[in-house]
Design an enzyme around this catalytic site. Structure first.
Site, PDB file in Angstrom:
ATOM      1  N   ASN A 179       0.811  -1.228   0.000  1.00  8.91           N
ATOM      2  CA  ASN A 179       0.000   0.000   0.000  1.00  8.91           C
ATOM      3  C   ASN A 179       0.842   1.276   0.000  1.00  8.91           C
ATOM      4  O   ASN A 179       0.437   2.281  -0.570  1.00  8.91           O
ATOM      5  CB  ASN A 179      -1.020  -0.009   1.145  1.00  8.91           C
ATOM      6  CG  ASN A 179      -0.374  -0.037   2.508  1.00  8.91           C
ATOM      7  OD1 ASN A 179       0.724  -0.559   2.680  1.00  8.91           O
ATOM      8  ND2 ASN A 179      -1.051   0.516   3.482  1.00  8.91           N
ATOM      9  N   GLU A 275       3.437  -4.495  12.567  1.00 11.07           N
ATOM     10  CA  GLU A 275       2.623  -3.292  12.305  1.00 11.07           C
ATOM     11  C   GLU A 275       1.423  -3.765  11.494  1.00 11.07           C
ATOM     12  O   GLU A 275       1.558  -4.056  10.308  1.00 11.07           O
ATOM     13  CB  GLU A 275       3.429  -2.263  11.496  1.00 11.07           C
ATOM     14  CG  GLU A 275       4.857  -2.034  11.969  1.00 11.07           C
ATOM     15  CD  GLU A 275       4.933  -1.125  13.181  1.00 11.07           C
ATOM     16  OE1 GLU A 275       3.904  -0.503  13.507  1.00 11.07           O
ATOM     17  OE2 GLU A 275       5.999  -1.057  13.816  1.00 11.07           O
ATOM     18  N   CYS A 309      -3.174   1.982   6.547  1.00 12.81           N
ATOM     19  CA  CYS A 309      -3.425   1.315   7.835  1.00 12.81           C
ATOM     20  C   CYS A 309      -4.054   2.266   8.834  1.00 12.81           C
ATOM     21  O   CYS A 309      -4.865   1.847   9.654  1.00 12.81           O
ATOM     22  CB  CYS A 309      -2.124   0.741   8.376  1.00 12.81           C
ATOM     23  SG  CYS A 309      -0.807   1.950   8.519  1.00 12.81           S
ATOM     24  N   GLU A 407     -11.905  -4.581   8.927  1.00 14.10           N
ATOM     25  CA  GLU A 407     -11.206  -3.583   8.116  1.00 14.10           C
ATOM     26  C   GLU A 407     -11.579  -3.756   6.644  1.00 14.10           C
ATOM     27  O   GLU A 407     -11.495  -4.858   6.111  1.00 14.10           O
ATOM     28  CB  GLU A 407      -9.685  -3.789   8.300  1.00 14.10           C
ATOM     29  CG  GLU A 407      -8.826  -2.771   7.594  1.00 14.10           C
ATOM     30  CD  GLU A 407      -7.334  -3.093   7.725  1.00 14.10           C
ATOM     31  OE1 GLU A 407      -6.963  -4.284   7.682  1.00 14.10           O
ATOM     32  OE2 GLU A 407      -6.547  -2.150   7.863  1.00 14.10           O
TER      33      GLU A 407
HETATM   34  P1  NAD Z   1      -0.512  -9.217   3.920  1.00  9.91           P
HETATM   35  O1  NAD Z   1      -0.372  -9.603   5.345  1.00  9.91           O
HETATM   36  O2  NAD Z   1      -1.310 -10.098   3.042  1.00  9.91           O
HETATM   37  O3  NAD Z   1       0.924  -9.099   3.206  1.00  9.91           O
HETATM   38  C1  NAD Z   1       1.950  -8.247   3.676  1.00  9.91           C
HETATM   39  C2  NAD Z   1       3.301  -8.849   3.328  1.00  9.91           C
HETATM   40  O4  NAD Z   1       3.442 -10.099   3.992  1.00  9.91           O
HETATM   41  C3  NAD Z   1       3.509  -9.137   1.843  1.00  9.91           C
HETATM   42  O5  NAD Z   1       4.857  -8.861   1.512  1.00  9.91           O
HETATM   43  C4  NAD Z   1       3.240 -10.626   1.743  1.00  9.91           C
HETATM   44  O6  NAD Z   1       3.912 -11.247   0.656  1.00  9.91           O
HETATM   45  C5  NAD Z   1       3.796 -11.110   3.073  1.00  9.91           C
HETATM   46  N1  NAD Z   1       3.228 -12.375   3.560  1.00  9.91           N
HETATM   47  C6  NAD Z   1       1.985 -12.852   3.327  1.00  9.91           C
HETATM   48  N2  NAD Z   1       1.837 -14.051   3.970  1.00  9.91           N
HETATM   49  C7  NAD Z   1       3.004 -14.300   4.613  1.00  9.91           C
HETATM   50  C8  NAD Z   1       3.475 -15.364   5.450  1.00  9.91           C
HETATM   51  N3  NAD Z   1       2.705 -16.415   5.755  1.00  9.91           N
HETATM   52  N4  NAD Z   1       4.736 -15.291   5.941  1.00  9.91           N
HETATM   53  C9  NAD Z   1       5.516 -14.229   5.671  1.00  9.91           C
HETATM   54  N5  NAD Z   1       5.139 -13.198   4.872  1.00  9.91           N
HETATM   55  C10 NAD Z   1       3.891 -13.230   4.358  1.00  9.91           C
HETATM   56  O7  NAD Z   1      -1.077  -7.737   3.953  1.00  9.91           O
HETATM   57  P2  NAD Z   1      -1.547  -6.856   2.722  1.00  9.91           P
HETATM   58  O8  NAD Z   1      -2.922  -7.260   2.359  1.00  9.91           O
HETATM   59  O9  NAD Z   1      -0.520  -6.844   1.669  1.00  9.91           O
HETATM   60  O10 NAD Z   1      -1.569  -5.398   3.396  1.00  9.91           O
HETATM   61  C11 NAD Z   1      -2.716  -4.839   3.899  1.00  9.91           C
HETATM   62  C12 NAD Z   1      -2.749  -4.967   5.414  1.00  9.91           C
HETATM   63  O11 NAD Z   1      -1.591  -4.362   5.978  1.00  9.91           O
HETATM   64  C13 NAD Z   1      -3.923  -4.207   6.006  1.00  9.91           C
HETATM   65  O12 NAD Z   1      -4.497  -4.984   7.027  1.00  9.91           O
HETATM   66  C14 NAD Z   1      -3.275  -2.964   6.598  1.00  9.91           C
HETATM   67  O13 NAD Z   1      -3.986  -2.382   7.649  1.00  9.91           O
HETATM   68  C15 NAD Z   1      -1.943  -3.482   7.026  1.00  9.91           C
HETATM   69  N6  NAD Z   1      -0.954  -2.397   7.133  1.00  9.91           N
HETATM   70  C16 NAD Z   1      -0.524  -2.020   8.365  1.00  9.91           C
HETATM   71  C17 NAD Z   1       0.379  -0.969   8.499  1.00  9.91           C
HETATM   72  C18 NAD Z   1       0.868  -0.515   9.861  1.00  9.91           C
HETATM   73  O14 NAD Z   1       1.841   0.222   9.927  1.00  9.91           O
HETATM   74  N7  NAD Z   1       0.230  -0.911  10.941  1.00  9.91           N
HETATM   75  C19 NAD Z   1       0.837  -0.310   7.356  1.00  9.91           C
HETATM   76  C20 NAD Z   1       0.375  -0.725   6.118  1.00  9.91           C
HETATM   77  C21 NAD Z   1      -0.518  -1.779   6.007  1.00  9.91           C
END
Ligand code: NAD
Length: 538
Positions: A179, A275, A309, A407
């Site tokens: 994102n 995060e 987020c 969310e």
């Molecule tokens: P996601 O958890 O699907 O993926 C995030 C990352 O994790 C990607 O690089 C993905 O390839 C990797 N990943 C996925 N499964 C994994 C596993 N089993 N082991 C290790 N790595 C893995 O999240 P998304 O859909 O890409 O992002 C959106 C989410 O992120 C939303 O819930 C949003 O709120 C959150 N977010 C939080 C913050 C924060 O600072 N708190 C910032 C940005 C986004």
């Protein structure tokens, strides 16, 4: 196609204006793509196709890494880290300060790439180089101060000296989402390298080019190449390979994935900062400046097309101003310029993918089917781009509806009427998340008192989210299921260090001396303890 792009000239063929022909497609320079993707440590021969949300057409093919590639990345990073940990902190800070200048100088190229990979509005893309410049300057100026060894009182005043040191963890694994590909691909790693670590990064598959441009800029700023290794592939595979080898994990992404990663880190007894997601609330109190709150609300909800987020998905508005506030918020939302192009003119861009569009449609359709009212928006806009969804305000959302507590991560907000500040705080504290909150009120002292009762890691008063996000000395992270650990500030740097206490003992030892019996020693210690308490020593 234009020539390869050594001088960072515009990258694409394709329209930049908001009124473009939606049938037109964008094309990246192949030499440029090859230069960036050469940074991925990948020997599988496999590549993943990435589509641009601007036109749904292929943008690039990203080489994919194997477990052996991750092994190689860690081996190289470990060698580089040993030397880097001995590099004077001032020299490490200088790399960050040079990165600051490079990011500002190359921002048009960075913005093009972010918009092409994510579909977001250019004005929202600008938040990314802005945040990285702020982060680079902050750690470029404060790392020596944060890492300075600290003297603490020892057990015997004047006889026991204690020095507390901050020792780098080693190699940090950073797994980041799509994102904010430039911000989240880089910002946590800048603190890690400033603290003397190396990084192995796995950015999201959709946004590898932007993250790779970040790695290229770091090398240009003077960071040895092996200190920032980049691998690519599915999270469950390549992410797990990283967790198996890292000394610490920084993960940003969904709460569901964060729980899996937290367990894997616990099994290896390594630390992690997670995060995660949020369902963030805005409280508009009865004494709020309505116009200011309505303006803040449009940014709070629709920045980055809601894929943020810390964006606001729930609003609790005081009964006394509810109707006037809603009228202004809806009017401002309807006045927004929508479009998925490289132009500065769009107020909101596209969602990033078909999955994100399907999710937004499902949340709104479910709410409407169960009786919610759409005050504005509510529809996909394929006439603008393949994954576009309108900015949407819902009223009458109930706990039975998915978007009440889950969310959405899209441009959709639910708005509720409340009769008191107490009710607003209680409603904001519902659910399992606790990332960010926003309070609008003319009485900022009262708003600060309420903020202390809101269960969220950041609270912005008379602002949506940017005031905390851009204040780099302020730690940022989640309560409850929004995560563990903090980025930014001293906390964001020290998470990448081990705390080491060094005691230097002089004149007396920690056992009986001069032929003293154990019993006499115990008596002497007992009276010493009483005396130290009497003089007020901690
Ligand atoms: P996601 O958890 O699907 O993926 C995030 C990352 O994790 C990607 O690089 C993905 O390839 C990797 N990943 C996925 N499964 C994994 C596993 N089993 N082991 C290790 N790595 C893995 O999240 P998304 O859909 O890409 O992002 C959106 C989410 O992120 C939303 O819930 C949003 O709120 C959150 N977010 C939080 C913050 C924060 O600072 N708190 C910032 C940005 C986004």
């Amino acid at each position: 196609m234009s020539a390869p792009n050594p001088d960072h000239q515009p990258l694409v063929e394709g329209p930049r204006d908001p009124e473009h022909d939606p049938a037109a497609t964008y094309a990246l320079d192949p030499g440029y793509v090859a230069r960036l993707t050469a940074r991925v440590l990948a020997t599988t021969g496999e590549a993943k196709e990435v589509l641009s949300p601007l036109d749904g057409a292929p943008l690039a093919h990203i080489p994919q890494s194997s477990d052996a590639d991750v092994e190689e990345a860690f081996a190289r990073a470990r060698v580089a880290q040993e030397k880097w940990a001995r590099t004077p902190v001032k020299d490490r800070e200088r790399v960050l300060l040079r990165l600051h200048d490079l990011v500002l100088a190359r921002q048009e190229e960075i913005l093009d790439l972010i918009v092409l990979e994510t579909g977001k509005a250019r004005k929202h893309a600008f938040d990314e180089p802005l945040h990285i410049a702020l982060t680079a300057r902050y750690y470029g100026r404060t790392t020596a101060k944060h890492l300075r060894s600290e003297r603490r009182p020892g057990v015997f005043p004047a006889l026991t000296r204690i020095d507390v040191n901050h020792v780098p963890k080693g190699v940090v694994g950073i797994i980041s989402p799509w994102n904010y590909p430039f911000t989240l691909g880089l910002c946590d790693g800048l603190a890690a390298i400033a603290a003397g670590n190396a990084v192995v990064a796995k950015p999201d598959s959709q946004t590898m080019l932007t993250a790779l441009l970040g790695a290229e800029l770091l090398e240009e700023a003077g960071l040895p190449r092996d200190l920032w290794m980049v691998v690519a592939g599915p999270g469950s595979k390549v992410g797990t390979s990283i967790i198996d080898r890292a000394d610490y994990i920084c993960f940003t992404g969904s709460t569901a994935t964060g729980k899996i990663i937290g367990k894997q880190c616990a099994e290896r007894l390594i630390g992690s900062s997670l995060e995660l997601g949020g369902k963030n609330a805005m409280l508009v109190l009865a004494d709020a400046d309505i116009e200011k709150a309505a303006e803040g609300a449009t940014r709070a909800v629709f920045s980055n097309t809601g894929q943020l987020c810390v964006s606001i998905e729930r609003m609790y508005v005081a009964d006394a101003i509810y109707d006037r506030f809603v009228e202004r918020f809806v009017a401002r939302t309807q006045a927004m310029t929508l479009g998925a192009t490289l132009s500065w003119e769009n107020d909101m861009g596209s969602l990033i993918s078909q999955d994100q569009l399907d999710n937004a449609v499902a949340h709104v359709d479910d709410a409407v089917a169960q009786g919610a009212t759409v005050l504005t928006g509510g529809k996909a806009r394929p006439d603008l781009s393949p994954y576009f969804f309108e900015p949407t305000i819902l009223e009458g959302v109930t706990p039975a509806m998915t978007c009440f507590g889950t969310e959405t991560f899209g441009p959709v907000v639910s708005i509720y009427r409340v009769t008191s500040d107490e009710e607003a705080v209680d409603r904001a504290n519902e659910g399992e998340y606790g990332l960010n909150a926003s309070i609008y009120s003319r009485d900022t002292a009262r708003a600060r008192r309420l903020a202390a009762r809101v269960k969220a890691g950041t609270v912005n008063i008379n602002e949506a989210f940017a005031a905390t996000f851009a204040s780099l000395d302020a730690p940022m992270g989640g309560f409850r299921e929004s995560g563990t650990g903090r980025r930014q500030g001293a906390e964001g740097l020290l998470r990448y260090t081990e705390t080491q206490s060094v005691a230097t003992q002089r004149l007396v030892r920690m056992s009986p001396m001069f032929g003293m019996s154990d019993e006499a020693y115990a008596k002497l210690m007992t009276s010493s303890l009483r005396a130290l308490k009497a003089v007020g020593r901690a």
